[in-house]
Design a protein around this motif. Structure first.
Motif, PDB file in Angstrom:
ATOM      1  N   HIS A  82       0.841  -1.201   0.000  1.00 25.65           N
ATOM      2  CA  HIS A  82       0.000   0.000   0.000  1.00 25.65           C
ATOM      3  C   HIS A  82       0.876   1.250   0.000  1.00 25.65           C
ATOM      4  CE1 HIS A  82      -2.886  -2.973   1.461  1.00 25.65           C
ATOM      5  NE2 HIS A  82      -3.855  -2.104   1.244  1.00 25.65           N
ATOM      6  N   LEU A  89      -4.364   5.947   2.323  1.00 25.81           N
ATOM      7  CA  LEU A  89      -3.853   4.758   1.644  1.00 25.81           C
ATOM      8  C   LEU A  89      -4.685   4.483   0.406  1.00 25.81           C
ATOM      9  CD1 LEU A  89      -3.518   4.135   4.951  1.00 25.81           C
ATOM     10  CD2 LEU A  89      -2.509   2.048   4.026  1.00 25.81           C
ATOM     11  N   CYS A 143      -5.938   1.751  -1.791  1.00 19.46           N
ATOM     12  CA  CYS A 143      -6.079   0.319  -1.523  1.00 19.46           C
ATOM     13  C   CYS A 143      -6.321  -0.517  -2.768  1.00 19.46           C
ATOM     14  CB  CYS A 143      -7.219   0.092  -0.532  1.00 19.46           C
ATOM     15  SG  CYS A 143      -6.972   0.916   1.047  1.00 19.46           S
ATOM     16  N   ASP A 202      -9.340  -6.849  -0.131  1.00 18.47           N
ATOM     17  CA  ASP A 202      -8.189  -7.691   0.182  1.00 18.47           C
ATOM     18  C   ASP A 202      -7.877  -7.599   1.682  1.00 18.47           C
ATOM     19  OD1 ASP A 202      -4.985  -8.296   0.084  1.00 18.47           O
ATOM     20  OD2 ASP A 202      -6.000  -9.270  -1.591  1.00 18.47           O
ATOM     21  N   SER A 235      -6.655  -4.701   3.149  1.00 19.48           N
ATOM     22  CA  SER A 235      -6.369  -3.292   3.367  1.00 19.48           C
ATOM     23  C   SER A 235      -6.744  -2.800   4.761  1.00 19.48           C
ATOM     24  CB  SER A 235      -7.093  -2.439   2.323  1.00 19.48           C
ATOM     25  OG  SER A 235      -6.540  -2.646   1.038  1.00 19.48           O
ATOM     26  N   ALA A 253      -4.030  -1.047   7.113  1.00 14.66           N
ATOM     27  CA  ALA A 253      -4.192   0.353   7.522  1.00 14.66           C
ATOM     28  C   ALA A 253      -4.227   0.480   9.038  1.00 14.66           C
ATOM     29  CB  ALA A 253      -5.461   0.928   6.910  1.00 14.66           C
ATOM     30  N   ARG A 301      -9.071   4.781   4.009  1.00 14.21           N
ATOM     31  CA  ARG A 301      -8.771   3.582   3.223  1.00 14.21           C
ATOM     32  C   ARG A 301      -9.510   3.723   1.896  1.00 14.21           C
ATOM     33  NH1 ARG A 301      -9.125   0.656   8.332  1.00 14.21           N
ATOM     34  NH2 ARG A 301      -7.623   1.748   9.619  1.00 14.21           N
ATOM     35  N   ARG A 324     -10.586   3.458  -2.078  1.00 13.15           N
ATOM     36  CA  ARG A 324     -10.739   2.524  -3.192  1.00 13.15           C
ATOM     37  C   ARG A 324     -10.308   3.215  -4.481  1.00 13.15           C
ATOM     38  NH1 ARG A 324     -16.335   0.681  -5.810  1.00 13.15           N
ATOM     39  NH2 ARG A 324     -15.517  -0.778  -7.353  1.00 13.15           N
ATOM     40  N   SER A 357      -5.397  -4.569  -6.550  1.00  9.89           N
ATOM     41  CA  SER A 357      -5.686  -4.411  -5.134  1.00  9.89           C
ATOM     42  C   SER A 357      -4.416  -4.557  -4.309  1.00  9.89           C
ATOM     43  CB  SER A 357      -6.717  -5.453  -4.688  1.00  9.89           C
ATOM     44  OG  SER A 357      -7.168  -5.168  -3.397  1.00  9.89           O
ATOM     45  N   ALA A 358      -4.070  -3.504  -3.568  1.00 14.00           N
ATOM     46  CA  ALA A 358      -2.901  -3.571  -2.691  1.00 14.00           C
ATOM     47  C   ALA A 358      -3.103  -4.689  -1.672  1.00 14.00           C
ATOM     48  CB  ALA A 358      -2.676  -2.236  -1.998  1.00 14.00           C
ATOM     49  N   THR A 359      -2.007  -5.289  -1.224  1.00 11.57           N
ATOM     50  CA  THR A 359      -2.121  -6.504  -0.421  1.00 11.57           C
ATOM     51  C   THR A 359      -1.067  -6.516   0.685  1.00 11.57           C
ATOM     52  OG1 THR A 359      -2.344  -8.916  -0.610  1.00 11.57           O
ATOM     53  CG2 THR A 359      -0.601  -7.878  -1.910  1.00 11.57           C
TER      54      THR A 359
END
Length: 396
Positions: free
Chosen positions: A271, A296, A298, A303, A305, A309, A331, A333, A338-340
């Motif tokens: 992220h 962040l 996300c 996922d 997130s 966070a 957080r 979108r 998708s950050a993981t």
């Protein structure tokens, strides 16, 4: 006693001689199928027309599965059931899987996947922090806020108030072994999965759900991984599910591995974060109160997130005693992969913010950055460390 002795890794000889076996090294039956995803070329929009006839007619192709091949598209998400294996018609990021090809070789599957004719109706993608905030694209109703003490009062009485911002970009895991999975049908409808995953129980759960089987009918084996760093905590789900679905429908083993370009395109990263801060300090640089705001990006699905966070918030103090603190976390979108999970799982992002604050204080007051840090340590850290027990060697 093993301390300070150059002991080799248990599998070091296997690694350096090439004898260590990874998923891609497992000998395959002659009838094994190889899979590849066909992916989106746009970041946001809808599929208006799709012709996969050339994909199905390509040399070596045995099966092509798009969203209409499922009564319910299998879910790959580790948390929110918002990540279908293939698109349901809506496109959320460039690189999103739209269909899966099963062919008699890895190269045949990849070549066939590039033959699809897909038309899209594009929408403007949401990519930046500012765009996500303006659209109110977020994974919670509003920002999450953690705090202690009266921050506004602390800032009001502080002799010095310093404001700033730091941004940290994302990061690719770049494990040596890419994402890979192999599904082998067993007797009585059971399924064996070989996977390069950090979370074999999650693979078991997601595959069982996709096949409509009880969890005990799915066995997941992980011999070793050529690196993971969080990138194989949830991102391996799609490969294992795709292999299991194809294996169940054809009765043939099915294997899937991402080439590096697909791996970079399809899977999530660390992220990225923007940290805005206001900090009140006394003349010696001791913090009286601090107000952090985390932003962040996300990606398109939840996922992991939310816990990432959260950890960024919970590590916002690092080693420093903050008498009054407020951390606000957005957080957001966005239309990206998708950050993981990534090594540190949000901790590095949170600690980065407070370390920047320490340097900013030192620069503003003309103090030694080390002394500013020492003055703000938790009391236990300011105390003299205990002497090591006799006979214990500590490197200097």
């Amino acid at each position: 006693m093993s301390v300070a002795k150059p002991l080799p890794h248990d599998a070091a000889r296997l690694h350096v001689t090439g004898a260590a076996r990874y998923v891609d090294d497992i000998p395959l039956p002659g009838d094994c199928l190889h899979l590849a995803f066909g992916v989106s070329s746009i970041a946001r929009g809808r599929i208006t027309a799709m012709d996969l006839s050339a994909v199905r007619a390509a040399p070596g192709v045995a099966m092509v599965l798009a969203g209409d091949a499922f009564d319910v598209i299998p879910d790959c998400s580790p948390s929110a059931h918002d990540e279908p294996l293939v698109s349901d018609g809506t496109i959320h990021y460039a690189g999103q899987p739209i269909f899966v090809v099963a062919a008699d070789s890895h190269l045949a599957a990849r070549r066939a996947a590039g033959l699809a004719q897909i038309d899209f109706a594009q929408d403007p993608p949401i990519l930046t922090v500012e765009q996500a905030l303006a659209a109110n694209w977020r994974f919670e109703d509003g920002p999450r806020v953690y705090g202690k003490g009266d921050v506004e009062a602390a800032l009001a009485r502080a002799p010095h108030v310093i404001e700033g911002r730091i941004e940290a970009g994302g990061q690719e895991h770049f494990y040596l072994e890419g994402q890979a999975a192999l599904a082998v049908p067993q007797e009585n409808g059971d399924m064996l999965i070989q996977s390069s995953t950090q979370h074999p129980t999650e693979i078991q759960h997601k595959v069982a759900d996709a096949l409509g089987l009880p969890m005990h009918a799915v066995r997941v084996e992980v011999r070793r991984m050529g690196g993971g760093f969080g990138g194989k905590e949830s991102q391996g789900n799609a490969l294992a599910i795709a292999c299991a679905v194809v294996a169940a429908r054809t009765g043939r083993p099915a294997k899937m591995r991402y080439d590096r370009d697909d791996d970079f395109t399809i899977t999530g990263k660390r992220h990225d974060i923007r940290v805005d801060y206001r900090v009140g300090v006394d003349a010696d640089g001791r913090i009286l109160g601090v107000d952090f705001t985390h932003y962040l990006r996300c990606g398109w699905s939840m996922d992991l997130s939310l816990p990432v966070a959260d950890r960024a918030m919970l590590h916002a103090d690092n080693a420093y005693d903050l008498p009054a603190a407020r951390i606000t976390s957005h957080r957001l979108r966005t239309n990206m992969a998708s950050a993981t999970a990534f090594r540190g799982f949000g901790g590095p992002q949170g600690m980065l913010g407070i370390e920047r604050v320490m340097d900013h204080i030192a620069h503003s007051l003309g103090c030694d950055p080390f002394e500013v840090r020492r003055r703000n340590f938790y009391p236990e850290a300011r105390a003299k460390p205990p002497e090591p027990p006799a006979g214990v060697f500590l490197p200097r």
